[in-house]
Scaffold this motif. Structure first.
Motif, short mmCIF file in Angstrom:
data_model
loop_
_atom_site.label_atom_id
_atom_site.label_comp_id
_atom_site.label_asym_id
_atom_site.label_seq_id
_atom_site.Cartn_x
_atom_site.Cartn_y
_atom_site.Cartn_z
N TYR A 153 0.83 -1.21 0.00
CA TYR A 153 0.00 0.00 0.00
C TYR A 153 0.86 1.26 0.00
CZ TYR A 153 -3.64 -3.32 1.39
OH TYR A 153 -4.50 -4.39 1.43
N SER A 154 1.97 1.22 0.74
CA SER A 154 2.87 2.36 0.78
C SER A 154 3.49 2.61 -0.59
CB SER A 154 3.97 2.13 1.82
OG SER A 154 4.90 3.19 1.84
N ALA A 155 3.88 1.52 -1.27
CA ALA A 155 4.44 1.66 -2.62
C ALA A 155 3.40 2.20 -3.60
CB ALA A 155 4.97 0.31 -3.10
N ALA A 156 2.15 1.77 -3.45
CA ALA A 156 1.08 2.28 -4.31
C ALA A 156 0.90 3.78 -4.11
CB ALA A 156 -0.23 1.54 -4.02
N LYS A 157 1.04 4.22 -2.88
CA LYS A 157 0.97 5.66 -2.59
C LYS A 157 2.09 6.42 -3.29
CE LYS A 157 3.06 6.79 0.91
NZ LYS A 157 4.49 7.04 1.23
N ASP A 158 3.29 5.85 -3.29
CA ASP A 158 4.42 6.49 -3.98
C ASP A 158 4.17 6.59 -5.48
OD1 ASP A 158 5.75 6.71 -1.57
OD2 ASP A 158 6.82 4.81 -1.81
N VAL A 159 3.59 5.54 -6.06
CA VAL A 159 3.29 5.56 -7.49
C VAL A 159 2.26 6.63 -7.80
CG1 VAL A 159 2.28 4.26 -9.40
CG2 VAL A 159 3.88 3.14 -7.85
N LEU A 160 1.22 6.74 -6.97
CA LEU A 160 0.17 7.72 -7.21
C LEU A 160 0.71 9.15 -7.09
CD1 LEU A 160 -2.84 6.09 -5.30
CD2 LEU A 160 -2.51 6.29 -7.78
N LEU A 161 1.60 9.38 -6.13
CA LEU A 161 2.20 10.71 -5.99
C LEU A 161 3.02 11.08 -7.22
CD1 LEU A 161 3.32 10.75 -2.24
CD2 LEU A 161 1.56 12.17 -3.28
N ASN A 162 3.79 10.15 -7.71
CA ASN A 162 4.57 10.40 -8.92
C ASN A 162 3.68 10.58 -10.14
OD1 ASN A 162 7.69 10.20 -8.61
ND2 ASN A 162 6.93 8.55 -7.29
N ILE B 82 -4.02 12.49 -2.06
CA ILE B 82 -3.40 11.17 -1.93
C ILE B 82 -2.83 10.99 -0.53
CG2 ILE B 82 -1.49 9.72 -2.73
CD1 ILE B 82 -1.92 11.04 -5.51
N LEU B 83 -2.15 12.02 -0.03
CA LEU B 83 -1.57 11.92 1.32
C LEU B 83 -2.66 11.87 2.39
CD1 LEU B 83 1.44 14.41 0.97
CD2 LEU B 83 1.51 11.91 1.08
N ALA B 84 -3.77 12.55 2.17
CA ALA B 84 -4.88 12.50 3.12
C ALA B 84 -5.48 11.10 3.19
CB ALA B 84 -5.95 13.52 2.72
N VAL B 85 -5.67 10.50 2.04
CA VAL B 85 -6.18 9.12 2.00
C VAL B 85 -5.19 8.16 2.67
CG1 VAL B 85 -6.82 7.20 0.50
CG2 VAL B 85 -7.58 9.53 -0.05
N TRP B 86 -3.90 8.38 2.39
CA TRP B 86 -2.87 7.53 2.98
C TRP B 86 -2.85 7.68 4.50
CZ3 TRP B 86 -0.18 3.42 2.78
CH2 TRP B 86 0.98 3.27 3.53
N ALA B 87 -2.98 8.90 4.99
CA ALA B 87 -3.02 9.12 6.44
C ALA B 87 -4.22 8.42 7.07
CB ALA B 87 -3.07 10.61 6.74
N THR B 88 -5.35 8.43 6.36
CA THR B 88 -6.54 7.74 6.86
C THR B 88 -6.31 6.24 6.94
OG1 THR B 88 -7.94 9.43 5.86
CG2 THR B 88 -9.00 7.36 6.48
N VAL B 89 -5.66 5.69 5.91
CA VAL B 89 -5.36 4.25 5.90
C VAL B 89 -4.44 3.89 7.05
CG1 VAL B 89 -4.21 2.42 4.61
CG2 VAL B 89 -5.73 4.01 3.42
N VAL B 90 -3.41 4.70 7.29
CA VAL B 90 -2.46 4.42 8.37
C VAL B 90 -3.14 4.47 9.73
CG1 VAL B 90 -0.39 5.27 9.54
CG2 VAL B 90 -0.48 5.22 7.04
#
Length: 291
Positions: free
Chosen positions: A252-261, A281-289
């Motif tokens: 999931y963390s790698a998918a976040k990196d791909v989406l940011l790029n 994207i970072l907001a969604v990632w923070a919610t997941v974490v």
């Protein structure tokens, strides 16, 4: 001398950052390894954000440029382009795309020289040398684990370098060029040829990582279930110490990196959209974490 120094640095990194169980009894060292990994990953995250084309405040801009220098522009820091003669777009991209393969070769060479180095340390009349000899010797498993480790740590950078050729911007005069290489016109013959190289880099460094990680994590999951969650099997290092149901966290963390790029690439002509997409994207990632 420089090559020998690079080998020693790589070997030391394999000892300190590797997943060797011989070092697992050092709790403080384990914590240090995790801290270094997370620091490197967050530095790359800042480098990706720094690619957003907005006028950052001077202090923030300098911080982001420093992060970029140690990640996506590390070839400029090491002056690797000087080794290939006159610098061109093709040579610059080739250095970025082939550098990971060179690193893997360096790790393989460091693994090989660790055996005679360990034997030499055992011959010295020094108790500490004998202790260090036990951890400095690397084998095939250590090689695979360390390669996967640096692949995962620098995944965001590898993704950004693979996609850099896809990032174009239109100038006031109507010319459409690659952002990092203004001399390269998007849609030209040379650009199309380099796009093929970029596609190969995406397949090798991004898609292949997901394929390898997913297959390995399936085996880890099966091993954990069959051993009552005691042993993750030979691919346990892919899970980085995580247990079910958080075993997929790295993916999931790698998918976040791909989406940011991808946000930087897709909205390359609109800095505001880049910023809002990255924030979402970072907001969604923070919610997941947090969940």
């Amino acid at each position: 001398i420089m090559a020998l120094g690079a080998l020693m640095i790589v070997l030391l990194a394999m000892v300190l950052l590797g997943s060797s169980r011989r070092m697992s009894k050092f709790v403080r060292l384990r914590r240090t390894k995790l801290a270094i990994r997370q620091m490197l990953k967050h530095v790359q995250l800042l480098a990706v954000i720094g690619r957003v084309q907005i006028p950052w405040p001077e202090v923030v801009r300098q911080i982001l440029e420093t992060c970029t220098l140690f990640t996506t522009q590390i070839d400029s820091l090491l002056q690797l382009g000087c080794s290939v003669g006159e610098q061109t777009v093709v040579k610059s991209l080739a250095v970025q795309w082939f550098m990971p393969i060179g690193v893997v070769a360096l790790v393989a060479l460091a693994t090989l020289i660790s055996v005679p180095m360990g034997a030499l340390l055992r011959r010295l009349p020094c108790a500490r040398c004998h202790s260090f000899a036990q951890v400095i010797v690397q084998d095939g498993d250590s090689f695979i684990k360390f390669v996967y480790l640096i692949w995962s740590i620098y995944f965001a950078t590898l993704t950004g370098n693979s996609l850099v050729i896809f990032t174009c911007r239109r100038h006031p005069n109507g010319a459409l060029t690659v952002i990092l290489y203004p001399e390269l016109t998007c849609g030209s013959g040379e650009h199309w040829r380099l796009l093929a190289g970029g596609c190969c880099a995406v397949l090798l460094y991004v898609v292949l990582w997901f394929v390898v990680s997913r297959r390995a994590l399936k085996r880890v999951s099966a091993a954990l279930k069959s051993s009552c969650y005691v042993d993750g099997g030979p691919f346990e290092f892919v899970a980085d110490g995580l247990r079910l149901p958080t075993i997929q966290f790295g993916v999931y963390s790698a998918a976040k990196d791909v989406l940011l790029n991808m946000a930087v690439v897709v909205f390359s002509a609109d800095a505001t959209s880049q910023l809002f997409a990255s924030a979402a994207i970072l907001a969604v990632w923070a919610t997941v974490v947090l969940l």
